[in-house]
Design a protein around this motif. Structure first.
Motif, PDB file in Angstrom:
ATOM      1  N   GLY A  73      30.786  49.670  43.345  1.00 50.14           N
ATOM      2  CA  GLY A  73      30.340  48.304  43.085  1.00 50.14           C
ATOM      3  C   GLY A  73      30.577  47.893  41.644  1.00 50.14           C
ATOM      4  N   VAL A  74      30.311  48.801  40.718  1.00 44.96           N
ATOM      5  CA  VAL A  74      30.547  48.510  39.297  1.00 44.96           C
ATOM      6  C   VAL A  74      32.039  48.303  39.046  1.00 44.96           C
ATOM      7  N   LEU A  75      32.866  49.122  39.677  1.00 46.50           N
ATOM      8  CA  LEU A  75      34.312  48.986  39.515  1.00 46.50           C
ATOM      9  C   LEU A  75      34.809  47.645  40.055  1.00 46.50           C
ATOM     10  N   ARG A  76      34.322  47.243  41.231  1.00 46.70           N
ATOM     11  CA  ARG A  76      34.737  45.963  41.804  1.00 46.70           C
ATOM     12  C   ARG A  76      34.319  44.791  40.920  1.00 46.70           C
ATOM     13  N   LEU A  77      33.085  44.814  40.441  1.00 45.31           N
ATOM     14  CA  LEU A  77      32.623  43.724  39.594  1.00 45.31           C
ATOM     15  C   LEU A  77      33.381  43.706  38.266  1.00 45.31           C
ATOM     16  N   SER A  78      33.677  44.870  37.718  1.00 40.25           N
ATOM     17  CA  SER A  78      34.453  44.930  36.470  1.00 40.25           C
ATOM     18  C   SER A  78      35.849  44.367  36.664  1.00 40.25           C
ATOM     19  N   LEU A  79      36.485  44.736  37.770  1.00 39.59           N
ATOM     20  CA  LEU A  79      37.815  44.186  38.044  1.00 39.59           C
ATOM     21  C   LEU A  79      37.757  42.673  38.187  1.00 39.59           C
ATOM     22  N   ALA A  80      36.761  42.182  38.905  1.00 37.25           N
ATOM     23  CA  ALA A  80      36.634  40.734  39.073  1.00 37.25           C
ATOM     24  C   ALA A  80      36.376  40.054  37.737  1.00 37.25           C
ATOM     25  N   ALA A  81      35.509  40.646  36.913  1.00 36.39           N
ATOM     26  CA  ALA A  81      35.149  40.025  35.636  1.00 36.39           C
ATOM     27  C   ALA A  81      36.333  39.961  34.671  1.00 36.39           C
ATOM     28  N   LEU A  83      39.788  40.432  35.710  1.00 34.21           N
ATOM     29  CA  LEU A  83      40.999  39.932  36.340  1.00 34.21           C
ATOM     30  C   LEU A  83      40.951  38.443  36.663  1.00 34.21           C
ATOM     31  N   ALA A  84      39.826  37.951  37.180  1.00 35.73           N
ATOM     32  CA  ALA A  84      39.743  36.548  37.597  1.00 35.73           C
ATOM     33  C   ALA A  84      40.014  35.576  36.442  1.00 35.73           C
ATOM     34  N   PRO A  85      39.339  35.710  35.288  1.00 34.59           N
ATOM     35  CA  PRO A  85      39.641  34.762  34.198  1.00 34.59           C
ATOM     36  C   PRO A  85      41.080  34.866  33.692  1.00 34.59           C
ATOM     37  N   THR A  86      41.593  36.084  33.634  1.00 42.50           N
ATOM     38  CA  THR A  86      42.971  36.259  33.157  1.00 42.50           C
ATOM     39  C   THR A  86      43.958  35.610  34.114  1.00 42.50           C
ATOM     40  N   LEU A  87      43.785  35.876  35.407  1.00 42.06           N
ATOM     41  CA  LEU A  87      44.685  35.259  36.393  1.00 42.06           C
ATOM     42  C   LEU A  87      44.541  33.744  36.412  1.00 42.06           C
ATOM     43  N   GLY A  88      43.314  33.238  36.317  1.00 42.56           N
ATOM     44  CA  GLY A  88      43.103  31.792  36.286  1.00 42.56           C
ATOM     45  C   GLY A  88      43.800  31.145  35.105  1.00 42.56           C
ATOM     46  N   LEU A  89      43.687  31.778  33.957  1.00 46.94           N
ATOM     47  CA  LEU A  89      44.326  31.261  32.742  1.00 46.94           C
ATOM     48  C   LEU A  89      45.846  31.244  32.879  1.00 46.94           C
ATOM     49  N   VAL A  90      46.421  32.360  33.294  1.00 47.80           N
ATOM     50  CA  VAL A  90      47.881  32.474  33.388  1.00 47.80           C
ATOM     51  C   VAL A  90      48.434  31.578  34.491  1.00 47.80           C
ATOM     52  N   LEU A  91      47.830  31.625  35.676  1.00 49.99           N
ATOM     53  CA  LEU A  91      48.335  30.809  36.783  1.00 49.99           C
ATOM     54  C   LEU A  91      48.178  29.314  36.493  1.00 49.99           C
ATOM     55  N   ALA A 119      38.235  29.814  37.565  1.00 49.20           N
ATOM     56  CA  ALA A 119      38.009  31.263  37.722  1.00 49.20           C
ATOM     57  C   ALA A 119      36.589  31.640  37.311  1.00 49.20           C
ATOM     58  N   LEU A 120      36.077  31.048  36.242  1.00 50.54           N
ATOM     59  CA  LEU A 120      34.712  31.350  35.802  1.00 50.54           C
ATOM     60  C   LEU A 120      33.672  30.824  36.785  1.00 50.54           C
ATOM     61  N   VAL A 121      33.928  29.665  37.383  1.00 50.87           N
ATOM     62  CA  VAL A 121      33.018  29.130  38.410  1.00 50.87           C
ATOM     63  C   VAL A 121      33.018  30.064  39.620  1.00 50.87           C
ATOM     64  N   TRP A 122      34.194  30.514  40.057  1.00 50.05           N
ATOM     65  CA  TRP A 122      34.273  31.457  41.169  1.00 50.05           C
ATOM     66  C   TRP A 122      33.544  32.753  40.835  1.00 50.05           C
ATOM     67  N   LEU A 123      33.734  33.255  39.618  1.00 46.08           N
ATOM     68  CA  LEU A 123      33.105  34.508  39.201  1.00 46.08           C
ATOM     69  C   LEU A 123      31.582  34.392  39.198  1.00 46.08           C
ATOM     70  N   ARG A 124      31.075  33.251  38.800  1.00 51.57           N
ATOM     71  CA  ARG A 124      29.623  33.042  38.810  1.00 51.57           C
ATOM     72  C   ARG A 124      29.074  33.102  40.239  1.00 51.57           C
ATOM     73  N   GLY A 125      29.751  32.442  41.155  1.00 50.83           N
ATOM     74  CA  GLY A 125      29.337  32.489  42.555  1.00 50.83           C
ATOM     75  C   GLY A 125      29.446  33.891  43.137  1.00 50.83           C
ATOM     76  N   TYR A 126      30.502  34.600  42.785  1.00 48.85           N
ATOM     77  CA  TYR A 126      30.710  35.966  43.259  1.00 48.85           C
ATOM     78  C   TYR A 126      29.603  36.898  42.759  1.00 48.85           C
ATOM     79  N   SER A 127      29.250  36.767  41.492  1.00 49.70           N
ATOM     80  CA  SER A 127      28.204  37.638  40.945  1.00 49.70           C
ATOM     81  C   SER A 127      26.839  37.301  41.535  1.00 49.70           C
TER      82      SER A 127
END
Length: 156
Positions: A73-81, A83-91, A119-127
């Motif tokens: 669970g910690v690994l999944r949340l770390s990846l999301a935290a 990866l999501a902003p980085t991908l959102g920024l680049v894409l 990406a940050l809005v999605w991450l907030r909902g995910y967390s």
């Protein structure tokens, strides 16, 4: 499972608030504080943290306890935290540049900002969704310092 020790400071129904003492990452390193990581830790680290944990053991305020959380669970949340902003920024930047034509730089910047925001809005909902899932929450797995009860058999 990742484990951490702490002291129960409050009860909240079937959950408890536990104050944990953060351990230094430098303890197991051969350099022992002679690097940039130790400097950053000294400058920006708060030593104590409070964690809300599920109590299935039945601990009381003041008890020393061991908390556990799933390493997966910690690994999944770390990846999301990360990866999501980085991908959102680049894409977002790539999409803005592609749609911009002659004004590709300003639209690329705008797209990057929009992609990061989404990406940050999605991450907030995910967390928040993970916080409601009992299998993803830290839980008290045992009380420290508790003596096991001894049973004495008496012969008649």
């Amino acid at each position: 499972m990742i484990e951490e020790q702490g002291r129960v400071i409050a009860r909240e129904g079937d959950h408890v608030r536990v104050r944990t003492q953060r351990r230094s990452v430098c303890g197991g390193c051969a350099a022992r504080g002679a690097c940039g990581t130790s400097l950053l830790e000294r400058l920006f680290s708060r030593r104590a943290a409070e964690v809300r944990a599920l109590d299935r053991v039945g601990v009381e305020v003041g008890d020393e306890v061991v908390l556990a959380i799933s390493a997966q669970g910690v690994l999944r949340l770390s990846l999301a935290a990360y990866l999501a902003p980085t991908l959102g920024l680049v894409l977002g930047a790539v999409a803005g540049n592609a749609l911009g034509g002659a004004a590709s730089d300003p639209l690329g910047l705008l797209g990057a900002g929009l992609g990061l925001t989404l990406a940050l809005v999605w991450l907030r909902g995910y967390s928040r969704a993970l916080a409601r899932d009992p299998s993803r929450q830290p839980e008290v797995i045992r009380r420290l310092g508790a003596e096991p009860q001894r049973v004495t058999l008496l012969e008649p």
